[in-house]
Design a protein around this motif. Structure first.
Motif, PDB file in Angstrom:
ATOM      1  N   LYS A   1       2.580  -2.082  -0.456  1.00 41.15           N
ATOM      2  CA  LYS A   1       3.905  -2.133   0.141  1.00 41.15           C
ATOM      3  C   LYS A   1       4.687  -0.907  -0.338  1.00 41.15           C
ATOM      4  N   ASN A   2       5.241  -0.156   0.586  1.00 42.12           N
ATOM      5  CA  ASN A   2       5.975   1.064   0.236  1.00 42.12           C
ATOM      6  C   ASN A   2       7.070   0.792  -0.786  1.00 42.12           C
ATOM      7  N   GLU A   3       7.762  -0.320  -0.619  1.00 39.31           N
ATOM      8  CA  GLU A   3       8.832  -0.679  -1.551  1.00 39.31           C
ATOM      9  C   GLU A   3       8.289  -0.891  -2.961  1.00 39.31           C
ATOM     10  N   ASP A   4       7.085  -1.478  -3.081  1.00 36.94           N
ATOM     11  CA  ASP A   4       6.483  -1.669  -4.405  1.00 36.94           C
ATOM     12  C   ASP A   4       6.131  -0.332  -5.045  1.00 36.94           C
ATOM     13  N   ALA A   5       5.582   0.581  -4.255  1.00 35.91           N
ATOM     14  CA  ALA A   5       5.255   1.904  -4.794  1.00 35.91           C
ATOM     15  C   ALA A   5       6.521   2.601  -5.274  1.00 35.91           C
ATOM     16  N   GLU A   6       7.571   2.493  -4.502  1.00 36.41           N
ATOM     17  CA  GLU A   6       8.846   3.137  -4.873  1.00 36.41           C
ATOM     18  C   GLU A   6       9.422   2.502  -6.142  1.00 36.41           C
ATOM     19  N   ASN A   7       9.348   1.185  -6.230  1.00 37.87           N
ATOM     20  CA  ASN A   7       9.962   0.481  -7.362  1.00 37.87           C
ATOM     21  C   ASN A   7       9.144   0.511  -8.641  1.00 37.87           C
ATOM     22  N   TYR A   8       7.803   0.530  -8.523  1.00 37.43           N
ATOM     23  CA  TYR A   8       6.976   0.327  -9.703  1.00 37.43           C
ATOM     24  C   TYR A   8       6.206   1.554 -10.177  1.00 37.43           C
ATOM     25  N   LEU A   9       6.196   2.617  -9.400  1.00 39.23           N
ATOM     26  CA  LEU A   9       5.487   3.827  -9.822  1.00 39.23           C
ATOM     27  C   LEU A   9       6.483   4.870 -10.299  1.00 39.23           C
ATOM     28  N   ASP A  10       6.118   5.552 -11.370  1.00 35.35           N
ATOM     29  CA  ASP A  10       6.972   6.660 -11.802  1.00 35.35           C
ATOM     30  C   ASP A  10       6.625   7.884 -10.966  1.00 35.35           C
ATOM     31  N   ASP A  11       7.335   8.979 -11.181  1.00 34.95           N
ATOM     32  CA  ASP A  11       7.136  10.178 -10.351  1.00 34.95           C
ATOM     33  C   ASP A  11       5.702  10.692 -10.429  1.00 34.95           C
ATOM     34  N   ARG A  12       5.108  10.652 -11.611  1.00 36.53           N
ATOM     35  CA  ARG A  12       3.722  11.125 -11.760  1.00 36.53           C
ATOM     36  C   ARG A  12       2.767  10.247 -10.949  1.00 36.53           C
ATOM     37  N   ASP A  13       2.935   8.941 -11.028  1.00 36.73           N
ATOM     38  CA  ASP A  13       2.092   8.015 -10.261  1.00 36.73           C
ATOM     39  C   ASP A  13       2.245   8.263  -8.759  1.00 36.73           C
ATOM     40  N   LYS A  14       3.466   8.483  -8.310  1.00 32.57           N
ATOM     41  CA  LYS A  14       3.715   8.737  -6.889  1.00 32.57           C
ATOM     42  C   LYS A  14       3.029  10.018  -6.425  1.00 32.57           C
ATOM     43  N   ARG A  15       3.084  11.062  -7.256  1.00 34.83           N
ATOM     44  CA  ARG A  15       2.401  12.316  -6.913  1.00 34.83           C
ATOM     45  C   ARG A  15       0.893  12.098  -6.838  1.00 34.83           C
ATOM     46  N   GLU A  16       0.335  11.327  -7.788  1.00 34.27           N
ATOM     47  CA  GLU A  16      -1.101  11.058  -7.811  1.00 34.27           C
ATOM     48  C   GLU A  16      -1.524  10.245  -6.588  1.00 34.27           C
ATOM     49  N   LEU A  17      -0.740   9.228  -6.249  1.00 35.85           N
ATOM     50  CA  LEU A  17      -1.029   8.430  -5.057  1.00 35.85           C
ATOM     51  C   LEU A  17      -0.983   9.313  -3.810  1.00 35.85           C
ATOM     52  N   SER A  18      -0.004  10.165  -3.726  1.00 39.01           N
ATOM     53  CA  SER A  18       0.110  11.082  -2.586  1.00 39.01           C
ATOM     54  C   SER A  18      -1.102  12.004  -2.503  1.00 39.01           C
ATOM     55  N   ARG A  19      -1.563  12.514  -3.654  1.00 40.79           N
ATOM     56  CA  ARG A  19      -2.737  13.384  -3.685  1.00 40.79           C
ATOM     57  C   ARG A  19      -3.981  12.640  -3.212  1.00 40.79           C
ATOM     58  N   ILE A  20      -4.149  11.409  -3.651  1.00 39.66           N
ATOM     59  CA  ILE A  20      -5.313  10.608  -3.255  1.00 39.66           C
ATOM     60  C   ILE A  20      -5.293  10.341  -1.754  1.00 39.66           C
ATOM     61  N   LEU A  21      -4.138   9.949  -1.230  1.00 43.05           N
ATOM     62  CA  LEU A  21      -4.025   9.675   0.202  1.00 43.05           C
ATOM     63  C   LEU A  21      -4.282  10.939   1.018  1.00 43.05           C
ATOM     64  N   TRP A  22      -3.788  12.091   0.545  1.00 41.48           N
ATOM     65  CA  TRP A  22      -4.025  13.364   1.236  1.00 41.48           C
ATOM     66  C   TRP A  22      -5.525  13.664   1.259  1.00 41.48           C
ATOM     67  N   LYS A  23      -6.200  13.453   0.127  1.00 39.55           N
ATOM     68  CA  LYS A  23      -7.637  13.722   0.048  1.00 39.55           C
ATOM     69  C   LYS A  23      -8.405  12.859   1.037  1.00 39.55           C
ATOM     70  N   ILE A  24      -8.067  11.583   1.138  1.00 46.03           N
ATOM     71  CA  ILE A  24      -8.738  10.696   2.089  1.00 46.03           C
ATOM     72  C   ILE A  24      -8.521  11.206   3.511  1.00 46.03           C
ATOM     73  N   GLN A  25      -7.292  11.589   3.847  1.00 46.88           N
ATOM     74  CA  GLN A  25      -7.003  12.124   5.179  1.00 46.88           C
ATOM     75  C   GLN A  25      -7.846  13.363   5.465  1.00 46.88           C
ATOM     76  N   GLU A  26      -7.918  14.269   4.524  1.00 46.86           N
ATOM     77  CA  GLU A  26      -8.670  15.505   4.712  1.00 46.86           C
ATOM     78  C   GLU A  26     -10.162  15.229   4.907  1.00 46.86           C
TER      79      GLU A  26
END
Length: 104
Positions: A15-40
């Motif tokens: 849930k986007n709201e859970d990611a926003e509420n429970y992940l710190d900035d580093r976690d959010k960057r890592e999640l974004s990197r993982i999702l980008w890699k899957i897309q690529e």
């Protein structure tokens, strides 16, 4: 929901709201990197980079109706896959079985 017993866990939903509420900035960057890699990698394999899904929470009153619609269209049924964890619920909590890998 008894219809879930034996079903293959095919998707991971966050849930986007859970990611926003429970992940710190580093976690959010890592999640974004993982999702980008899957897309690529999907793109490199000739698949659409992004898919769009409808998500239904199993505690919704209409979830059983959705299951029946999916069954009628051959998109629902138990799968015997030794690489998949069996879903178990305790009230509203999902319980994953312990494995030797998880204990290490």
């Amino acid at each position: 929901m008894s219809e879930l017993v034996g079903m293959k866990v095919k998707f991971t939903v966050i849930k986007n709201e859970d990611a926003e509420n429970y992940l710190d900035d580093r976690d959010k960057r890592e999640l974004s990197r993982i999702l980008w890699k899957i897309q690529e990698m999907r793109h490199m394999n000739g698949k659409p980079a992004l898919n769009t899904y409808l998500v239904v929470n199993t505690d919704e009153t209409y979830a059983a109706d959705i299951v029946r619609i999916m069954q009628a269209n051959n998109h629902w049924g138990p799968v015997n896959d030794p690489n998949q964890a069996e879903l178990k619920f305790d009230g509203d909590m999902l319980i994953l079985p312990e494995t030797e890998e998880a204990i290490k």
